[in-house]
Scaffold this motif. Structure first.
Motif, PDB file in Angstrom:
ATOM      1  N   UNK A  38      35.672  37.453  37.872  1.00  9.82           N
ATOM      2  CA  UNK A  38      36.987  37.427  37.226  1.00  9.82           C
ATOM      3  C   UNK A  38      37.178  38.627  36.315  1.00  9.82           C
ATOM      4  N   UNK A  39      36.136  38.993  35.573  1.00 13.23           N
ATOM      5  CA  UNK A  39      36.226  40.174  34.709  1.00 13.23           C
ATOM      6  C   UNK A  39      36.440  41.431  35.549  1.00 13.23           C
ATOM      7  N   UNK A  40      35.711  41.534  36.651  1.00 12.52           N
ATOM      8  CA  UNK A  40      35.890  42.685  37.544  1.00 12.52           C
ATOM      9  C   UNK A  40      37.276  42.675  38.172  1.00 12.52           C
ATOM     10  N   UNK A  41      37.782  41.487  38.504  1.00 11.79           N
ATOM     11  CA  UNK A  41      39.115  41.356  39.080  1.00 11.79           C
ATOM     12  C   UNK A  41      40.170  41.833  38.083  1.00 11.79           C
ATOM     13  N   UNK A  42      40.037  41.423  36.839  1.00  9.45           N
ATOM     14  CA  UNK A  42      40.993  41.875  35.813  1.00  9.45           C
ATOM     15  C   UNK A  42      41.000  43.395  35.723  1.00  9.45           C
ATOM     16  N   UNK A  43      39.828  44.006  35.759  1.00  8.07           N
ATOM     17  CA  UNK A  43      39.741  45.468  35.684  1.00  8.07           C
ATOM     18  C   UNK A  43      40.371  46.108  36.921  1.00  8.07           C
ATOM     19  N   UNK A  44      40.116  45.545  38.087  1.00  7.92           N
ATOM     20  CA  UNK A  44      40.680  46.095  39.324  1.00  7.92           C
ATOM     21  C   UNK A  44      42.205  45.987  39.320  1.00  7.92           C
ATOM     22  N   UNK A  45      42.704  44.849  38.867  1.00 15.27           N
ATOM     23  CA  UNK A  45      44.160  44.680  38.805  1.00 15.27           C
ATOM     24  C   UNK A  45      44.775  45.648  37.794  1.00 15.27           C
ATOM     25  N   UNK A  46      44.116  45.817  36.656  1.00 14.28           N
ATOM     26  CA  UNK A  46      44.625  46.752  35.646  1.00 14.28           C
ATOM     27  C   UNK A  46      44.642  48.184  36.178  1.00 14.28           C
ATOM     28  N   UNK A  47      43.687  48.512  37.034  1.00 12.64           N
ATOM     29  CA  UNK A  47      43.606  49.854  37.613  1.00 12.64           C
ATOM     30  C   UNK A  47      44.516  50.001  38.838  1.00 12.64           C
ATOM     31  N   UNK A  54      41.549  42.243  45.983  1.00  8.23           N
ATOM     32  CA  UNK A  54      41.507  41.268  47.081  1.00  8.23           C
ATOM     33  C   UNK A  54      40.063  40.875  47.403  1.00  8.23           C
ATOM     34  N   UNK A  55      39.169  41.841  47.413  1.00  7.70           N
ATOM     35  CA  UNK A  55      37.759  41.549  47.674  1.00  7.70           C
ATOM     36  C   UNK A  55      37.191  40.620  46.606  1.00  7.70           C
ATOM     37  N   UNK A  56      37.546  40.890  45.358  1.00  7.24           N
ATOM     38  CA  UNK A  56      37.035  40.074  44.260  1.00  7.24           C
ATOM     39  C   UNK A  56      37.622  38.664  44.279  1.00  7.24           C
ATOM     40  N   UNK A  57      38.879  38.540  44.675  1.00  7.82           N
ATOM     41  CA  UNK A  57      39.459  37.202  44.835  1.00  7.82           C
ATOM     42  C   UNK A  57      38.691  36.425  45.900  1.00  7.82           C
TER      43      UNK A  57
END
Length: 97
Positions: A38-47, A54-57
């Motif tokens: 989830x933390x990585x997803x937040x960073x990916x979405x922010x970037x 999508x991969x992280x989801x």
């Protein structure tokens, strides 16, 4: 009183304290895996990195599915979860769960 979904999944069986603790730790470490992704997803979405998001989801979904499938009576499965998620959480950077 109706039983919730979690109650319906529990089958009666005998287990000892160590098995109980290992199962609960496995459930907890899967939750930590979800938090990691989830933390990585937040960073990916922010970037704005939608492919990575999508991969992280998908990784989060896999964690949730694994949590749902894990049974306290599956000692090998509990051990595999403990090794897999501890390795994920120990390693620097992102790794597939």
């Amino acid at each position: 009183m109706p039983r919730d979904a979690e109650d319906r999944r529990l089958e009666p069986f005998e287990w000892n304290s160590e098995e109980s603790v290992r199962y609960e730790v496995a459930i907890e470490v899967i939750g930590e895996g979800v938090a990691h992704y989830s933390a990585l997803l937040n960073a990916a979405e922010a970037a704005g990195d939608e492919p990575e998001a999508a991969r992280l989801r998908a990784e989060i979904g896999a964690c949730v599915e694994e949590r749902y499938r894990l049974r306290a009576t599956d000692h090998e499965g509990v051990t595999q979860v403990l090794h897999k998620y501890r390795a994920l959480l120990r390693a620097p950077g992102d790794h597939d769960a």
